[in-house]
Design an enzyme around this catalytic site. Structure first.
Site, PDB file in Angstrom:
ATOM      1  N   LEU A  35      43.941  37.404 -39.154  1.00 49.63           N
ATOM      2  CA  LEU A  35      44.097  36.393 -40.190  1.00 49.63           C
ATOM      3  C   LEU A  35      43.946  37.052 -41.554  1.00 49.63           C
ATOM      4  CD1 LEU A  35      44.375  33.385 -40.974  1.00 49.63           C
ATOM      5  CD2 LEU A  35      41.876  33.229 -40.845  1.00 49.63           C
ATOM      6  N   LYS A  53      31.600  14.504 -42.605  1.00 47.10           N
ATOM      7  CA  LYS A  53      30.789  15.314 -41.687  1.00 47.10           C
ATOM      8  C   LYS A  53      29.564  14.512 -41.291  1.00 47.10           C
ATOM      9  CE  LYS A  53      27.866  19.471 -41.481  1.00 47.10           C
ATOM     10  NZ  LYS A  53      27.400  20.670 -42.195  1.00 47.10           N
ATOM     11  N   PHE A 421      -0.244  25.611 -36.822  1.00 45.35           N
ATOM     12  CA  PHE A 421      -0.048  24.204 -36.472  1.00 45.35           C
ATOM     13  C   PHE A 421      -0.563  23.854 -35.079  1.00 45.35           C
ATOM     14  CE2 PHE A 421       3.717  25.532 -39.075  1.00 45.35           C
ATOM     15  CZ  PHE A 421       3.222  25.066 -40.286  1.00 45.35           C
ATOM     16  N   GLU A 425      -3.472  28.226 -30.919  1.00 42.77           N
ATOM     17  CA  GLU A 425      -4.879  28.068 -30.573  1.00 42.77           C
ATOM     18  C   GLU A 425      -5.190  28.683 -29.217  1.00 42.77           C
ATOM     19  OE1 GLU A 425      -8.327  24.596 -30.650  1.00 42.77           O
ATOM     20  OE2 GLU A 425      -6.278  24.137 -31.273  1.00 42.77           O
ATOM     21  N   ARG A 535      -0.544  19.911 -34.772  1.00 43.85           N
ATOM     22  CA  ARG A 535      -1.157  19.312 -35.954  1.00 43.85           C
ATOM     23  C   ARG A 535      -1.413  17.817 -35.741  1.00 43.85           C
ATOM     24  NH1 ARG A 535       1.300  20.984 -41.772  1.00 43.85           N
ATOM     25  NH2 ARG A 535      -0.645  20.973 -42.962  1.00 43.85           N
ATOM     26  N   PHE A 537      -3.412  16.698 -33.425  1.00 42.80           N
ATOM     27  CA  PHE A 537      -4.049  16.765 -32.103  1.00 42.80           C
ATOM     28  C   PHE A 537      -4.198  15.383 -31.444  1.00 42.80           C
ATOM     29  CE2 PHE A 537      -7.460  18.103 -29.071  1.00 42.80           C
ATOM     30  CZ  PHE A 537      -6.747  19.125 -28.488  1.00 42.80           C
ATOM     31  N   GLU A 885      -4.790  18.205 -41.550  1.00 39.27           N
ATOM     32  CA  GLU A 885      -3.991  17.464 -40.571  1.00 39.27           C
ATOM     33  C   GLU A 885      -3.798  15.994 -40.901  1.00 39.27           C
ATOM     34  OE1 GLU A 885      -5.030  18.915 -36.293  1.00 39.27           O
ATOM     35  OE2 GLU A 885      -6.881  19.018 -37.457  1.00 39.27           O
TER      36      GLU A 885
END
Length: 939
Positions: A35, A53, A421, A425, A535, A537, A885
């Site tokens: 092209l 769109k 976040f 942990e 975040r 919890f 949080e």
């Protein structure tokens, strides 16, 4: 026109329209064509061409449905149609679909909006015959054409048609932030309560901050490639590594047979294997590692490992787990709470409602993916661990356990994390343990950093959540009794999801009084990667159930949402269902201030007026309060340590147990030290967090890290100050550097360890129904106004106002950033983010391209944040409150406002008021709820 060239046919010009007519499309192109360029013809007078769109996410997203719509009028009679055609593309139209069948039907007719039903009816029939196009995609395509027809009317006649569709409202972005500043009496060197920038802000902005994978390669370092299971549940019949080991650059392979310690790990329930042994329980479970000199070689070699399986039945959804009663039965995973007399409460009720709430799993989407670098030392089986964890002590413990060595041989180092976040942990240990085994076996450093897609696939999510409830209430809107079952999807192992479920059960009432209730939790077992903390919890999940109850009661009684919420709102001296007495309760203050600042009543009338005059766009407006418990339920986690070194030049090196993951913990700890030492923050430095300086630290989580670690820093600094006091008294005119030098010369110890244990009372005990479920409580209130395009499901948050109680902020700049960031993350959870399990068991199989997080186009046009004035907290460091949080809960107002807007649309079109709107309320789910509205386009 496409201008192409190749060696045989030479340069050619091909009409794009003709190429699209071929079957398959673009058949006229040769595989060797190059092209060169594309030319686009100018439209002529009488041509109307528009592009539409429809993305999943508003802004910065690939297309769900694209439409190029075109209509031409005859040159002599400007209102007679000559040609009409539509081309549809995007994700749902593959290959591209070109509709020209309408030309014969419409050519020669005079233009009028009365043609719209005929055009859409014919288009609908054409699209219905294409079985590969979904119902939702067909409706989007018809909505786009509907908008095009009205746009043509505006261009032809020069005015907007009444009740025509229009774009979502756009106003300039605007924000306000209201907070207290320090008083004139505060010494300039005292950094406490000043909005000081993040301690590494410049380095991160300039790209100079060092993250784990930026660490230089060590001599002899190996890379680990993961061998992952490709079945959700199966027996491992054989693992053939012959082909992988034979590749150049490959050093070796490790699996469960190489584990010198224990292969089983977990939090309260040890039910997960570091390496899968004889059975895999989810796609993406680690079976082994291939070690190589080069990262690409290691990853390629891992793909050459052949695993033979014997498939077993798999449970992939929380609905299937509930139906099959696939629950964890261990004690921590079966929380239940009873408060008051449930049956008496229902007997005293005038009416009863039943309902349910469903929330999809959510990805953490931290900016830095999981990574680990393990360096074995030369003697005594010592190991240095560099990893992306929020919980260095747990990582240290897991490595010692899997290697079978004492904790004092493992040092875990964390300089900074690229976001957490809750996703780091526990789940970083999933990667750290196998890599540690490899480093231990080969006595060489081993590194493994996950690419984004693999990270999203294997690392676990914020759990899927389902709740069903039965509520009794009186005719004046007072809740009398609640029975609720809560279900949390743990995945194939319990990880920390059991605690997530406990928090949901303990905090379901949010900001409201429930005099009688029975709440039961069920931890579901599915064949997916173990889910983990996120975040909030669990509190945003269970709080939403309470907010749904309040909204539904108000709707049933024809009362306002505000009336029902105020009637049931908790106040000073009330007792929660977890037997926590509310003292220093600022909930009513936050609520009334937010009502006033947001001009709630006036704007509610404006929203109602807008909806009366708008058919295709609707607005919603909602307000919510929250009561958020800060800290851990478990007493043994409510502690922290710190270590302060003062050097002879007066500079201070500070170490504490919390990790810096972008939330500003380090700068807050520096500010605390600055205040208690009486020196500028610029003289204090934190290098990293490590287990050899502060042992046995709790995870950086639960919004309590500033309080716990800040108190420990305070303790250490006060000890230093006590030691320097005699020197300062004898030399009052000297400086800090002089006092430190004198202390050095007179052998005064300039190093001090600090420690803090915050709680005397134990955590809540589900057996006795007594205890303290959190350290203290923070409060807030917020309201949001949203506008929805009922045709496409697009929505725009017009304005959000919030009042947040942070007591006396350690750093208002950092806290405001956390508040706004948590709220925006919550908006993603409410409107966009859904971690989907594929039919073959893979979590978020397509990676980040499939999972949509908010962008700058999704933030509120107006955002006003006020920190509550004149609030104190006797339990926090320097009377502050943890805030990382809690404000995620304000995003519930966005969801409820959206639901209110959809309800208005449904009522206008004669649909039922009751409808399900699963969280997240994606544009597709919004369209489904408004589909009755869209179906009337052909009327």
């Amino acid at each position: 026109m496409l201008h192409v060239d190749n060696a045989v046919k030479g340069e050619r010009t091909l009409p794009y329209r003709d190429l699209m007519k071929s079957t398959p499309p673009l058949k006229g192109l040769d595989p060797t064509d190059v092209l060169l360029y594309v030319t686009l013809p100018f439209t002529k007078q009488g041509d109307h061409v528009m592009f539409y769109k429809q993305p999943v996410r508003r802004g910065f997203d690939t297309s769900y449905v694209n439409a190029v719509t075109a209509m031409s009028f005859q040159p002599i009679s400007s209102d007679v149609i000559e040609d009409i055609h539509f081309t549809f593309g995007g994700k749902c139209f593959q290959p591209v679909v070109k509709i020209q069948d309408l030309q014969q039907e419409m050519a020669g007719k005079s233009w009028s909006l009365s043609l719209v039903p005929a055009v859409l009816t014919s288009l609908g029939k054409i699209l219905n015959n294409r079985t590969t196009i979904t119902v939702d995609a067909r409706h989007v395509a018809m909505a786009q054409v509907f908008k095009f027809m009205f746009a043509v009317e505006e261009e032809v006649n020069g005015k907007t048609a009444p009740n025509g569709p229009s774009a979502l409202s756009t106003v300039d972005y605007e924000s306000t932030r209201v907070f207290d500043t320090v008083g004139p009496d505060q010494p300039p060197e005292d950094a406490i309560r000043r909005p000081i920038p993040h301690s590494s802000a410049l380095q991160m902005t300039c790209g100079e901050a060092v993250y784990l994978d930026d660490m230089p390669r060590s001599e002899g370092e190996l890379y680990a490639g993961l061998v992952l299971s490709t079945r959700p549940h199966a027996r491992i019949k054989d693992v053939d590594v012959t082909e992988a080991i034979a590749l150049p650059g490959v050093t070796g392979y490790v699996d469960h047979q190489d584990v010198p310690g224990k292969n089983l790990w977990g939090c309260a329930i040890h039910c997960e294997q570091a390496f899968a042994e004889t059975e895999v329980k989810c796609c993406g479970q680690i079976i082994g590692l291939v070690l190589a000199e080069d990262r690409q070689v290691a990853q390629e070699a891992a793909r050459h490992v052949t695993v033979t399986y014997e498939d077993l039945p798999a449970i992939l959804s929380i609905e299937d787990a509930i139906r099959e009663k696939a629950f964890f039965t261990e004690k921590p995973a079966t929380p239940a709470i009873v408060f008051g007399d449930v049956e008496a409460g229902f007997a005293a009720s005038d009416d009863v409602i039943e309902g349910h709430v469903d929330i999809d799993a959510r990805e953490h989407f931290y900016m830095e993916s999981h990574g680990v670098l393990v360096k074995p030392r030369a003697e005594h089986n010592e190991v240095d661990l560099y990893c992306t964890t929020q919980n260095p002590s747990m990582a240290q413990n897991s490595i010692a356990r899997v290697l079978g060595i004492p904790l004092n041989r493992v040092v875990c180092h964390v300089k900074r994390l690229g976001g957490g976040f809750g996703g780091r942990e526990t789940r970083n240990d999933l990667l750290s343990q196998p890599v540690a085994v490899a480093a231990y076996k080969y006595r060489r450093p081993v590194r493994c950093v996950l690419d984004r897609r693999t990270d999203m696939t294997i690392s676990g999510k914020g759990p899927r959540f389902h709740a069903k409830y039965k509520v009794g209430y009186t005719k004046d809107g007072r809740i009398q009794s609640v029975v609720m079952d809560m279900y949390v999807d743990a995945g194939h192992a319990a990880d920390i999801a059991y605690a997530f479920l406990q928090i949901c059960v303990l905090n379901f009432e949010s900001a409201y009084r429930y005099p009688n209730c029975r709440i039961t939790g069920y931890l579901c077992k599915t064949n997916t990667p173990p889910n983990t903390a996120i975040r909030g919890f669990g509190m945003p999940d269970c709080f939403l159930v309470s907010e749904m109850i309040m909204t539904e009661v108000a709707c049933r009684l024809n009362m306002t949402d505000i009336q029902v919420r105020e009637i049931n709102m908790l106040r000073e001296g009330d007792m929660t269902v977890s037997c926590m007495l509310l003292d220093n309760c600022t909930l009513s203050r936050c609520w009334s201030q937010c009502l006033e600042q947001s001009q709630y009543e006036a704007r509610t009338k404006m929203v109602q007026e807008f909806n009366r005059h708008s058919r295709w766009k609707k607005r919603g407006f909602a307000m919510v309060p929250y009561r958020f418990g800060v800290g851990y339920n478990e007493k043994y986690l409510c502690k922290a340590g710190a270590l302060v070194h003062v050097y002879v030049d007066g500079s201070v090196l500070l170490t504490q147990g919390g990790t810096e993951m972008g939330q500003g913990l380090y700068i807050k700890m520096i500010q605390v030290a600055s205040h208690f030492l009486g020196i500028p923050a610029s003289t204090i430095h934190i290098a990293e967090t490590s287990t050899d300086t502060v042992p046995n630290a709790s995870s950086t989580a639960a919004s309590i890290s500033s309080d716990l670690n800040g108190m420990a820093v305070k303790d250490a600094c006060e000890e230093i100050t006590r030691r320097l006091e005699p020197i300062k008294k004898n030399n009052p005119d000297k400086t800090w550097k002089d006092w430190v030098k004198e202390a050095y010369l007179t052998n005064v110890n300039l190093s001090a360890a600090g420690y803090h244990s915050s709680r005397e009372q134990g955590g809540f005990d589900f057996n006795t129904g007594k205890g303290q479920p959190s350290e203290y409580t923070t409060y807030g209130a917020g309201c949001s106004e949203i506008e929805v395009d009922c045709l496409t499901g697009e929505c725009q948050i017009l304005q959000t106002d919030m009042v947040i109680d942070v007591a006396r902020s350690l750093n208002p700049g950092i806290d405001l950033g956390q508040i706004e960031g948590a709220f925006q993350m919550g908006c993603g959870h409410m409107l966009l983010e859904s971690a989907v399990v594929s039919e073959d068991g893979w979590m978020v199989k397509e990676g980040p391209g499939e999972y949509k997080i908010p962008t700058v186009r999704n933030i509120p046009r107006k955002l006003n944040v006020s920190l509550l004035k004149d609030s104190d907290n006797p339990y926090g460091i320097h009377s502050s409150k943890g805030i990382g949080e809690a404000s995620i809960c304000i995003a519930m107002s966005v969801y409820l406002a959206l639901k209110g807007a959809i309800l208005d649309c449904r009522k206008e079109n004669g649909c039922e008021s009751d409808f399900d709107l699963r969280v997240p309320a994606t544009s597709e789910r919004i369209r489904e709820a408004c589909r009755a509205c869209i179906s009337k386009l052909t009327d």
